[in-house]
Scaffold this motif. Structure first.
Motif, PDB file in Angstrom:
ATOM      1  N   ASP A 143       0.829  -1.205   0.000  1.00  0.00           N
ATOM      2  CA  ASP A 143       0.000   0.000   0.000  1.00  0.00           C
ATOM      3  C   ASP A 143       0.866   1.259   0.000  1.00  0.00           C
ATOM      4  O   ASP A 143       0.565   2.248  -0.682  1.00  0.00           O
ATOM      5  CB  ASP A 143      -0.910  -0.023   1.225  1.00  0.00           C
ATOM      6  N   THR A 144       1.965   1.219   0.761  1.00  0.00           N
ATOM      7  CA  THR A 144       2.866   2.377   0.803  1.00  0.00           C
ATOM      8  C   THR A 144       3.547   2.585  -0.541  1.00  0.00           C
ATOM      9  O   THR A 144       3.677   3.724  -1.022  1.00  0.00           O
ATOM     10  CB  THR A 144       3.915   2.198   1.913  1.00  0.00           C
ATOM     11  N   TYR A 145       3.990   1.507  -1.179  1.00  0.00           N
ATOM     12  CA  TYR A 145       4.602   1.646  -2.503  1.00  0.00           C
ATOM     13  C   TYR A 145       3.616   2.253  -3.502  1.00  0.00           C
ATOM     14  O   TYR A 145       3.992   3.059  -4.361  1.00  0.00           O
ATOM     15  CB  TYR A 145       5.079   0.280  -3.007  1.00  0.00           C
ATOM     16  N   ILE A 146       2.346   1.855  -3.403  1.00  0.00           N
ATOM     17  CA  ILE A 146       1.331   2.411  -4.308  1.00  0.00           C
ATOM     18  C   ILE A 146       1.154   3.899  -4.045  1.00  0.00           C
ATOM     19  O   ILE A 146       1.052   4.707  -4.976  1.00  0.00           O
ATOM     20  CB  ILE A 146      -0.004   1.659  -4.150  1.00  0.00           C
ATOM     21  N   GLU A 147       1.112   4.301  -2.765  1.00  0.00           N
ATOM     22  CA  GLU A 147       0.975   5.714  -2.418  1.00  0.00           C
ATOM     23  C   GLU A 147       2.133   6.525  -2.991  1.00  0.00           C
ATOM     24  O   GLU A 147       1.972   7.680  -3.374  1.00  0.00           O
ATOM     25  CB  GLU A 147       0.927   5.881  -0.895  1.00  0.00           C
ATOM     26  N   MET A 148       3.307   5.918  -3.064  1.00  0.00           N
ATOM     27  CA  MET A 148       4.490   6.600  -3.602  1.00  0.00           C
ATOM     28  C   MET A 148       4.424   6.736  -5.119  1.00  0.00           C
ATOM     29  O   MET A 148       5.208   7.481  -5.709  1.00  0.00           O
ATOM     30  CB  MET A 148       5.751   5.823  -3.221  1.00  0.00           C
ATOM     31  N   ARG A 149       3.504   5.997  -5.765  1.00  0.00           N
ATOM     32  CA  ARG A 149       3.401   5.951  -7.228  1.00  0.00           C
ATOM     33  C   ARG A 149       4.711   5.474  -7.857  1.00  0.00           C
ATOM     34  O   ARG A 149       5.131   5.959  -8.904  1.00  0.00           O
ATOM     35  CB  ARG A 149       3.008   7.326  -7.795  1.00  0.00           C
ATOM     36  N   GLN A 150       5.348   4.510  -7.179  1.00  0.00           N
ATOM     37  CA  GLN A 150       6.581   3.917  -7.669  1.00  0.00           C
ATOM     38  C   GLN A 150       6.580   2.424  -7.343  1.00  0.00           C
ATOM     39  O   GLN A 150       5.796   1.964  -6.533  1.00  0.00           O
ATOM     40  CB  GLN A 150       7.808   4.571  -7.021  1.00  0.00           C
ATOM     41  N   PHE A 151       7.489   1.700  -8.005  1.00  0.00           N
ATOM     42  CA  PHE A 151       7.717   0.293  -7.684  1.00  0.00           C
ATOM     43  C   PHE A 151       6.430  -0.538  -7.783  1.00  0.00           C
ATOM     44  O   PHE A 151       6.128  -1.336  -6.903  1.00  0.00           O
ATOM     45  CB  PHE A 151       8.335   0.143  -6.284  1.00  0.00           C
ATOM     46  N   PHE A 152       5.673  -0.322  -8.861  1.00  0.00           N
ATOM     47  CA  PHE A 152       4.411  -1.039  -9.009  1.00  0.00           C
ATOM     48  C   PHE A 152       4.619  -2.552  -9.125  1.00  0.00           C
ATOM     49  O   PHE A 152       3.806  -3.332  -8.618  1.00  0.00           O
ATOM     50  CB  PHE A 152       3.647  -0.522 -10.231  1.00  0.00           C
ATOM     51  N   ASP A 153       5.682  -2.962  -9.796  1.00  0.00           N
ATOM     52  CA  ASP A 153       5.939  -4.399  -9.922  1.00  0.00           C
ATOM     53  C   ASP A 153       6.188  -5.017  -8.553  1.00  0.00           C
ATOM     54  O   ASP A 153       5.699  -6.122  -8.261  1.00  0.00           O
ATOM     55  CB  ASP A 153       7.149  -4.644 -10.830  1.00  0.00           C
ATOM     56  N   MET A 191      -5.629   0.990 -10.416  1.00  0.00           N
ATOM     57  CA  MET A 191      -6.004   2.383 -10.686  1.00  0.00           C
ATOM     58  C   MET A 191      -4.769   3.270 -10.799  1.00  0.00           C
ATOM     59  O   MET A 191      -4.694   4.154 -11.652  1.00  0.00           O
ATOM     60  CB  MET A 191      -6.934   2.900  -9.586  1.00  0.00           C
ATOM     61  N   ALA A 192      -3.796   3.041  -9.903  1.00  0.00           N
ATOM     62  CA  ALA A 192      -2.562   3.828  -9.979  1.00  0.00           C
ATOM     63  C   ALA A 192      -1.855   3.587 -11.308  1.00  0.00           C
ATOM     64  O   ALA A 192      -1.331   4.519 -11.925  1.00  0.00           O
ATOM     65  CB  ALA A 192      -1.646   3.465  -8.809  1.00  0.00           C
ATOM     66  N   GLU A 193      -1.851   2.334 -11.754  1.00  0.00           N
ATOM     67  CA  GLU A 193      -1.213   2.026 -13.042  1.00  0.00           C
ATOM     68  C   GLU A 193      -1.964   2.674 -14.199  1.00  0.00           C
ATOM     69  O   GLU A 193      -1.363   3.104 -15.186  1.00  0.00           O
ATOM     70  CB  GLU A 193      -1.141   0.511 -13.223  1.00  0.00           C
ATOM     71  N   SER A 194      -3.291   2.763 -14.081  1.00  0.00           N
ATOM     72  CA  SER A 194      -4.075   3.372 -15.162  1.00  0.00           C
ATOM     73  C   SER A 194      -3.804   4.865 -15.299  1.00  0.00           C
ATOM     74  O   SER A 194      -4.063   5.450 -16.352  1.00  0.00           O
ATOM     75  CB  SER A 194      -5.578   3.153 -14.922  1.00  0.00           C
ATOM     76  N   CYS A 457       9.024   4.831 -19.142  1.00  0.00           N
ATOM     77  CA  CYS A 457       9.446   4.199 -20.399  1.00  0.00           C
ATOM     78  C   CYS A 457      10.578   3.197 -20.199  1.00  0.00           C
ATOM     79  O   CYS A 457      10.964   2.510 -21.148  1.00  0.00           O
ATOM     80  CB  CYS A 457       9.892   5.262 -21.401  1.00  0.00           C
ATOM     81  N   VAL A 458      11.169   3.157 -19.010  1.00  0.00           N
ATOM     82  CA  VAL A 458      12.295   2.263 -18.766  1.00  0.00           C
ATOM     83  C   VAL A 458      11.946   1.302 -17.640  1.00  0.00           C
ATOM     84  O   VAL A 458      10.882   1.376 -17.034  1.00  0.00           O
ATOM     85  CB  VAL A 458      13.577   3.060 -18.430  1.00  0.00           C
ATOM     86  N   ARG A 459      12.879   0.397 -17.341  1.00  0.00           N
ATOM     87  CA  ARG A 459      12.643  -0.605 -16.304  1.00  0.00           C
ATOM     88  C   ARG A 459      13.100  -0.106 -14.945  1.00  0.00           C
ATOM     89  O   ARG A 459      13.853   0.867 -14.845  1.00  0.00           O
ATOM     90  CB  ARG A 459      13.394  -1.885 -16.665  1.00  0.00           C
ATOM     91  N   GLY A 460      12.648  -0.802 -13.907  1.00  0.00           N
ATOM     92  CA  GLY A 460      13.048  -0.421 -12.567  1.00  0.00           C
ATOM     93  C   GLY A 460      14.524  -0.573 -12.315  1.00  0.00           C
ATOM     94  O   GLY A 460      15.080   0.051 -11.400  1.00  0.00           O
ATOM     95  N   THR A 461      15.211  -1.403 -13.099  1.00  0.00           N
ATOM     96  CA  THR A 461      16.649  -1.607 -12.925  1.00  0.00           C
ATOM     97  C   THR A 461      17.486  -0.529 -13.606  1.00  0.00           C
ATOM     98  O   THR A 461      18.699  -0.482 -13.420  1.00  0.00           O
ATOM     99  CB  THR A 461      17.061  -2.979 -13.487  1.00  0.00           C
ATOM    100  N   ASP A 462      16.853   0.326 -14.406  1.00  0.00           N
ATOM    101  CA  ASP A 462      17.571   1.382 -15.113  1.00  0.00           C
ATOM    102  C   ASP A 462      17.583   2.654 -14.271  1.00  0.00           C
ATOM    103  O   ASP A 462      16.605   2.964 -13.592  1.00  0.00           O
ATOM    104  CB  ASP A 462      16.907   1.666 -16.464  1.00  0.00           C
ATOM    105  N   LEU A 463      18.678   3.393 -14.323  1.00  0.00           N
ATOM    106  CA  LEU A 463      18.791   4.639 -13.568  1.00  0.00           C
ATOM    107  C   LEU A 463      18.437   5.812 -14.465  1.00  0.00           C
ATOM    108  O   LEU A 463      18.982   5.968 -15.556  1.00  0.00           O
ATOM    109  CB  LEU A 463      20.217   4.813 -13.033  1.00  0.00           C
TER     110      LEU A 463
END
Length: 551
Positions: A143-153, A191-194, A457-463
């Motif tokens: 839930d916290t990761y979703i609130e951050m709008r990051q790390f959806f995977d 919903m966050a992903e949408s 547009c990039v992956r989570g492993t990319d900086l």
């Protein structure tokens, strides 16, 4: 959407059992009454010296205060519950208190501390082989990761495991409650992903449809529960939000009306603010902009009484959209200013709350032995250093990694003998003209949205890093396959070119040029950066809004 776990390993005195259980039930269904009854109960159990009952009541009160958005009180009583649990070596209740502290910190936007607390709670639950508690901790962390709008995977991984654990527990009302909440959190994730920047209309609609399916599954499970209005209210709220995301506004209004009719927990600030936000969004999408603005302003008035600036920021974002759609650009600019001020205030209030927590620790240290004081000071310094380290490596405007983080990461990768790496160096085309023609406020908003677009547009492993004024760099940590690099570059270029910049400012158009250079073993970071820069210059020379890659 936090779950309220209840797995006791130590019990209150027999004469206090009914009191504690009554306060527990109220914490989920009527938090205001929970506070009244809980405070009365604390006096009784403290007079009797029943520290176990005090620990339970403080934990329930902390959760109730959290639901009421009274965060300072929530932190105070939950910290007392944590101290009592640790003094008794009660690991179950220690994990519960840590989870509530994490939820409170997440509520007012201190996600760094929230994740720290929630990870500690999860580690304890796993250590105890506590299936239910582990499922709760996984849900709350996601839930916290979703609130951050990051790390959806990462959030989806956590929620998939959480729901599987809840459904593996037969015949448990608590597990059924958790299953409803985890389905609702999966709906929140969809919903966050949408709403991700740069996501196409079809993909956004698919994600919204998934959110509605999950929301209705959550609601179906919630209807099987007895005496748990909060879980039912949350499920209905998630359904209403999903219906709005799907454009089914009449059904959404009916869902909101059912929530209003429930009373109890739905009278808390969070539910009232969400009511205003959803009503405003429905009216905006119907084209009733005056009614939309009134609904959102009503919600903003409610945020004056709550310390959670995150909700105010969400409302102001909606208000900006209302004014922009009705062509009231002066009002939109005014709302933008309020949004900017709210963002700054949210940051300042997080820092202030951290300061209060630190002062509380200092007061505690003065009352303890010298050895304990030294230990706490060490922990305190470590916390401050973590915060400073984070701030030192991130760009304040965009939230991306900064030049320092980029340089150190690039040096670390190129120090390895055969590390696969491609550097994308990009620069916004004629960005000075954006600032000159539309204002630096618009320019800053463009940079924030560019950061979101490229990150998507990039992956989570990319900086992704902001390495200059309008210069964004991406380190693709993978084999320099030309087709893959070309695909990523084109995805970034096209996403920016087709983005509806008119929504930011009428007449605004933004494009980007990209130079892509793959690292050659033994090549220095400076030389690689220079090659990428030369390719970027060539893209500019050839007419901008294009990509030039090395051979």
């Amino acid at each position: 959407m936090s779950v309220h776990p209840e797995r006791a390993t130590s019990a209150p005195l027999a004469e206090h059992h009914d009191l504690v259980e009554h306060v527990h039930v109220l914490s989920d269904n009527d938090p205001a009454q929970c506070v009244v009854q809980g405070l009365l109960g604390l006096g009784i159990v403290r007079d009797a010296g029943d520290e176990v009952a005090e620990m339970h009541l403080c934990a329930h009160l902390g959760f109730a205060y959290y639901l009421l958005a009274e965060d300072a009180r929530a932190l105070e009583v939950t910290q007392r519950a944590l101290d009592l649990a640790r003094a008794r070596d009660d690991r179950q209740w220690e994990a519960k208190a840590l989870a509530t502290l994490g939820s409170v910190h997440s509520g007012f936007g201190d996600n760094t501390s929230a994740i720290d607390y929630l990870e500690q709670a999860l580690a304890i639950r796993r250590e105890l082989d506590d299936t239910y508690g582990t499922a709760v901790a996984l849900n709350n962390l996601a839930d916290t990761y979703i609130e951050m709008r990051q790390f959806f995977d990462r959030a989806r991984e956590l929620l998939t495991e959480s729901h599987a654990l809840f459904t593996s527990i037969p015949g448990s009302a608590e597990a059924t409650k958790g299953a409803s909440v985890s389905l609702g959190t999966l709906a929140e994730l969809a919903m966050a992903e949408s709403e991700r920047v740069g996501l196409g209309a079809d993909a956004s609609a698919t994600a919204a449809a998934e959110a509605l399916v999950r929301a209705r599954e959550s609601l179906e499970v919630a209807h099987t529960l007895d005496d748990n209005l909060r879980i039912l209210a949350i499920a209905r709220l998630v359904e209403a939000r999903a219906l709005v995301a799907c454009g089914r506004h009449d059904e959404a209004e009916q869902a909101i009306a059912r929530i209003r009719a429930m009373g109890g927990v739905t009278g808390t600030p969070y539910f009232q603010i969400m009511d205003s936000m959803l009503t405003g969004r429905i009216q905006r999408r119907r084209g009733f902009h005056t009614a939309a603005a009134q609904a959102v302003e009503a919600g903003l008035a409610l945020t004056d009484d709550t310390p959670r600036m995150t909700e105010r920021v969400q409302l102001l974002t909606e208000l900006v959209a209302v004014h922009e759609e009705r062509g009231a650009f002066a009002d939109a600019l005014g709302a933008h200013r309020r949004l900017f001020e709210a963002t700054l205030r949210a940051r300042d209030e997080v820092a202030e709350r951290r300061g209060r927590v630190l002062n509380g620790h200092l007061d505690l240290e003065r009352a303890q032995l010298a050895a304990e004081r030294a230990q706490l000071r060490s922990e305190q310094l470590e916390s401050v250093n973590r915060t400073l380290a984070y701030d030192a490596l991130h760009d304040a405007l965009t939230g991306l990694a900064n030049r320092r983080d980029f340089d150190s990461t690039l040096a670390a990768i190129t120090s390895r003998a055969h590390a696969p790496l491609t550097l994308l160096l990009s620069d916004l085309d004629e960005f000075k003209a954006v600032n000159d023609e539309f204002s630096h406020l618009v320019g800053d908003e463009v940079l924030r949205r560019i950061a979101q677009i490229i990150g998507g547009c990039v992956r989570g492993t990319d900086l992704v890093a902001r390495v200059g004024g309008e210069e964004i760099a991406v380190l693709l940590a993978s084999d320099p396959d030309p087709s893959f690099v070309a695909e990523v570059c084109e995805r970034i270029r096209r996403s920016i070119a087709v983005y509806p910049w008119e929504d930011v400012a009428p007449g605004l158009r933004v494009t980007i040029s990209i130079g892509a250079a793959s690292w050659r073993p033994g090549e220095s970071p400076v030389h690689l950066h220079g090659r990428a820069d030369a390719l970027l210059y060539e893209a500019k020379r050839l007419g901008r809004n294009r990509i030039v890659r090395d051979a």
